[in-house]
Scaffold this active site. Structure first.
Site, short mmCIF file in Angstrom:
data_model
loop_
_atom_site.label_atom_id
_atom_site.label_comp_id
_atom_site.label_asym_id
_atom_site.label_seq_id
_atom_site.Cartn_x
_atom_site.Cartn_y
_atom_site.Cartn_z
N GLY A 274 118.93 45.72 11.36
CA GLY A 274 119.18 45.78 9.93
C GLY A 274 118.14 44.97 9.17
N GLY A 275 118.26 44.96 7.85
CA GLY A 275 117.36 44.16 7.02
C GLY A 275 116.06 44.87 6.71
N ILE B 108 111.56 43.86 5.81
CA ILE B 108 110.37 43.40 6.51
C ILE B 108 110.35 41.87 6.64
CG2 ILE B 108 108.89 43.13 4.47
CD1 ILE B 108 106.63 44.44 6.13
N THR B 109 109.83 41.39 7.77
CA THR B 109 109.68 39.95 7.96
C THR B 109 108.50 39.68 8.87
OG1 THR B 109 110.87 37.88 8.38
CG2 THR B 109 111.15 39.64 9.99
N ALA C 148 115.78 33.46 9.13
CA ALA C 148 116.12 34.85 8.86
C ALA C 148 117.05 35.38 9.96
CB ALA C 148 114.87 35.71 8.79
N ILE C 149 117.91 36.33 9.58
CA ILE C 149 118.83 36.96 10.53
C ILE C 149 118.74 38.47 10.37
CG2 ILE C 149 121.25 37.26 11.21
CD1 ILE C 149 121.79 34.44 10.19
N GLY D 95 118.36 39.22 16.36
CA GLY D 95 118.98 37.91 16.18
C GLY D 95 118.41 37.10 15.05
N CYS E 6 111.90 39.93 3.64
CA CYS E 6 113.27 40.46 3.56
C CYS E 6 113.52 41.20 2.24
CB CYS E 6 114.30 39.34 3.75
SG CYS E 6 114.07 38.42 5.30
#
Length: 277
Positions: A70-71, A73-74, A142-143, A155, A173
């Site tokens: 999920g989420g 870009i990081t 971040a998660i 994770g 994010c």
């Protein structure tokens, strides 16, 4: 909970570790491997979750790996502690409860281990530092997670000594009105060597303890660390599987290219014959 500590390996290629975590996930689902946490550090890379938007990469030339979490870009890279918990969840599976639980575990570990007060932000996942007179709200951890067959993937990523300038290539994010932070950048005293290992020692026991209510009761056990020789063997196996997968993809692409070329030649020949007629 089995701990696979890859930190001694140094920064690792993202695709290699992604292959490894999916192999372990399959084994946990099949019941032939225990619940596991992988601890590691990635090489420089950008990953895009399922909700990533086209404008999230401010620099369109950076390589980005599309991933099944999920989420949005990081960034992952040296100086960042990444933990991938892979465990069979008790029914009913509750993704939001899992994310909120991870947040509280990280907050507790940072307070206990470093005396750093962090918090959550409504409507935004991860662990944050509150705004000051000179700094905006900023995310320090971040998660991004996924459940597949009631078993977790992906994770957390805690910035320990991370080069925060790497985040300037993206909108982290998808959040443009906040910043990013690291333990080092917040003035936390860290050892010259082993800062990520120290952070893992603070976070992992807290996460394992707090995850117990979410895990299948018959899978609960103490923390055991996989021997280094076995982790190296796991990485070698993942590397072989990844190389085979890449080879198959290249072969399929070559076949498709050849088929397109043949189709184009046939179309050109038919057109030429039509003109001659």
């Amino acid at each position: 909970m089995r701990i696979i500590n890859l930190l001694p390996q140094g920064p690792l290629e993202y695709q290699l570790v992604n292959q490894l975590q999916h192999q372990i996930h399959a084994d946990v689902v099949a019941g032939i491997a225990p619940d596991t946490i992988i601890a590691l550090e990635h090489e420089d890379t950008y990953t895009a979750g399922r909700r990533t938007q086209p404008g999230d990469a401010k620099n369109p030339h950076i390589p980005v790996h599309n991933v099944d979490r999920g989420g949005r870009i990081t960034y992952h890279g040296p100086g960042q502690l990444v933990l991938y918990p892979i465990f069979k969840a008790a029914e009913p599976v509750d993704v939001v409860k899992y994310v909120r639980g991870l947040e509280q575990s990280i907050i507790a570990a940072l307070r206990e281990g470093y005396g750093l007060e962090t918090t959550t932000v409504e409507g935004r996942s991860g662990v944050w530092l509150t705004a000051t007179d000179t700094k905006p709200e900023r995310k320090i951890c971040a998660i991004g997670v996924k459940f597949a067959q009631a078993t977790t993937l992906h994770g957390i990523a805690l910035n320990v000594t991370t080069d925060l300038s790497k985040f300037e290539e993206i909108i982290p994010c998808g959040i443009s009105d906040a910043g990013v932070a690291s333990l080092q950048g917040e003035g936390i005293e860290l050892p010259e060597q082993g800062a990520l290992a120290q952070a893992a020692q603070h976070l992992i026991p807290q996460i394992v303890e707090d995850l117990q209510p979410l895990r299948e009761p018959d899978r609960l056990a103490g923390i055991t660390e996989t021997p280094i020789t076995q982790t190296e063997s796991m990485l070698e196996q993942a590397a072989r599987a990844l190389a085979e997968k890449q080879s198959q993809a290249e072969s399929a692409e070559a076949t498709a290219t050849q088929a397109d070329a043949t189709q184009a030649e046939t179309a050109a020949s038919n057109t030429q014959e039509g003109h001659q007629a």
